[in-house]
Design an enzyme around this catalytic site. Structure first.
Site, mmCIF file in Angstrom:
data_model
loop_
_atom_site.group_PDB
_atom_site.id
_atom_site.type_symbol
_atom_site.label_atom_id
_atom_site.label_comp_id
_atom_site.label_asym_id
_atom_site.label_seq_id
_atom_site.Cartn_x
_atom_site.Cartn_y
_atom_site.Cartn_z
ATOM 1 N N ARG A 134 -14.838 -5.367 2.960
ATOM 2 C CA ARG A 134 -13.828 -5.643 1.940
ATOM 3 C C ARG A 134 -12.444 -5.194 2.413
ATOM 4 N NH1 ARG A 134 -9.665 -3.381 -0.955
ATOM 5 N NH2 ARG A 134 -10.852 -1.442 -1.176
ATOM 6 N N ASP A 135 -12.197 -3.913 2.398
ATOM 7 C CA ASP A 135 -10.872 -3.399 2.746
ATOM 8 C C ASP A 135 -10.509 -3.730 4.190
ATOM 9 O OD1 ASP A 135 -8.491 -1.996 2.290
ATOM 10 O OD2 ASP A 135 -9.325 -0.149 3.078
ATOM 11 N N HIS A 177 -9.974 8.726 2.359
ATOM 12 C CA HIS A 177 -9.856 7.372 2.905
ATOM 13 C C HIS A 177 -8.602 7.352 3.789
ATOM 14 C CE1 HIS A 177 -10.244 2.826 2.133
ATOM 15 N NE2 HIS A 177 -9.137 2.949 2.861
ATOM 16 N N HIS A 184 -6.197 6.120 7.055
ATOM 17 C CA HIS A 184 -5.816 5.131 8.056
ATOM 18 C C HIS A 184 -5.316 5.890 9.283
ATOM 19 C CE1 HIS A 184 -5.668 1.201 5.644
ATOM 20 N NE2 HIS A 184 -6.254 2.108 4.889
ATOM 21 N N CYS A 244 -2.489 -2.500 6.027
ATOM 22 C CA CYS A 244 -1.869 -2.619 4.708
ATOM 23 C C CYS A 244 -0.703 -3.594 4.793
ATOM 24 C CB CYS A 244 -1.386 -1.262 4.202
ATOM 25 S SG CYS A 244 -0.575 -1.372 2.589
ATOM 26 N N ASN A 259 -8.168 1.148 8.901
ATOM 27 C CA ASN A 259 -8.936 2.298 8.467
ATOM 28 C C ASN A 259 -9.495 3.028 9.680
ATOM 29 O OD1 ASN A 259 -9.239 1.751 5.402
ATOM 30 N ND2 ASN A 259 -9.807 -0.198 6.331
#
Length: 306
Positions: free
Chosen positions: A21-22, A213, A215, A246, A255
């Protein structure tokens, strides 16, 4: 005395895999549902028990996620695995429920400017949008995970006050989110800023209801994860092959790579339940589909040996 005991680190860490997803949502090359399902299955086969598998957002804004309903309709679920999806509003939640999503997530921000740019509303307005989603989910016995973006820095506002993060995290908890994932969206965090942020958040949200979470824009993600582990956090979000980025944060890389996290945890004797060899195969699979090399340093090193 063991390494873990000396450093007061946890014996076990849960990894939330956000790659499907992300990780994929900002990739311009569209991946079809069957290849996403193949990736999800490979991740589960590697031992991951929580996989963000889709997002029920407007395909106009996030074309890569247009296949989310198809993915959940075709997935063969494995016992003990949570297949989750992002549902930013009631329309998304209803779509998720129609294909039997196991768990849903909502996302807010600690920065007013980022909230406006990302979801076109203020922090307060975002909570008003999410409130009916949480209420509907809980009424159906569906768990809700909350995300907070820009927990140490914002591309528009610069440094973010730890108290602002704590305020948003506490309100998500009070709304009914069982876990709050704290996201360094642009990857500017360092052990000092992350530690200060966690101190503030842990004053209002228990550590066992927090996740991190990170990056890796400035190469600090693993160090920041270590900092979080030393503060009692036992849930880490990561993306296979280091997928992601992003769109609202210029220069923000993906990530932290799941392969790199697992390698680090293995080296410290911390159990993640993940088979690194199978995880590497999953990362190579999706990287080949995207016609790009994996960002993961561990993956690059291991592939070079073959």
């Amino acid at each position: 005395m063991s390494y873990i005991e000396r450093n007061q680190l946890p014996k076990k860490v849960k990894i939330v895999e956000v790659g499907p997803r992300d990780g994929l949502q900002n990739e311009k090359q569209l991946i079809d549902a069957n290849n996403k399902i193949a990736l999800i299955n490979k991740l589960v086969d590697a031992g991951l028990t929580y996989v963000e598998s889709g997002s029920f957002v407007s395909p106009k804004w996030v074309p890569q996620m247009a296949t989310s309903s198809e993915i959940f309709e075709k997935l063969t679920k494995h016992k003990g695995v949570t297949y989750a999806a992002l549902t930013p509003n009631m329309k998304g939640f209803d779509a998720a429920m129609s294909v039997n999503v196991d768990e849903v997530a909502i996302f807010g921000a600690a920065s007013q400017s980022f909230s406006q740019k990302n979801i076109n509303c203020s922090i307060e307005e975002s909570r008003e949008r999410f409130s009916p989603v949480v209420e509907a989910a809980l009424s159906k016995g569906i768990k809700v995970r909350g995300y907070v973006s820009c927990v140490v820095g914002c591309p528009y506002e610069g440094d973010i006050a730890p108290e602002a993060v704590a305020n948003v995290a506490k309100k998500l908890l009070d709304m009914g989110c069982y876990e709050i994932s704290l996201g360094d969206t642009i990857g500017v965090g360092t052990p000092a800023s992350v530690s200060a942020m966690l101190d503030a958040v842990k004053a209002v949200v228990p550590a066992n209801q927090l996740a991190v979470h990170f990056h890796d824009t400035y190469g600090q993600a693993l160090t920041n994860i270590y900092t979080a582990l030393s503060q009692g956090i036992t849930v880490v979000d990561s993306a296979v092959a280091g997928l992601g980025g992003c769109p609202y944060a210029k220069g923000a890389s993906g990530n932290v790579a799941t392969e790199d996290v697992v390698y680090m945890l293995n080296g410290m004797g911390i159990d993640s339940g993940v088979d690194l060899d199978k995880l590497l195969e999953a990362g190579w699979f999706i990287s080949d589909k995207l016609n790009q090399a994996p960002v993961s340093k561990v993956s690059q090193a291991m592939r070079a040996k073959l």
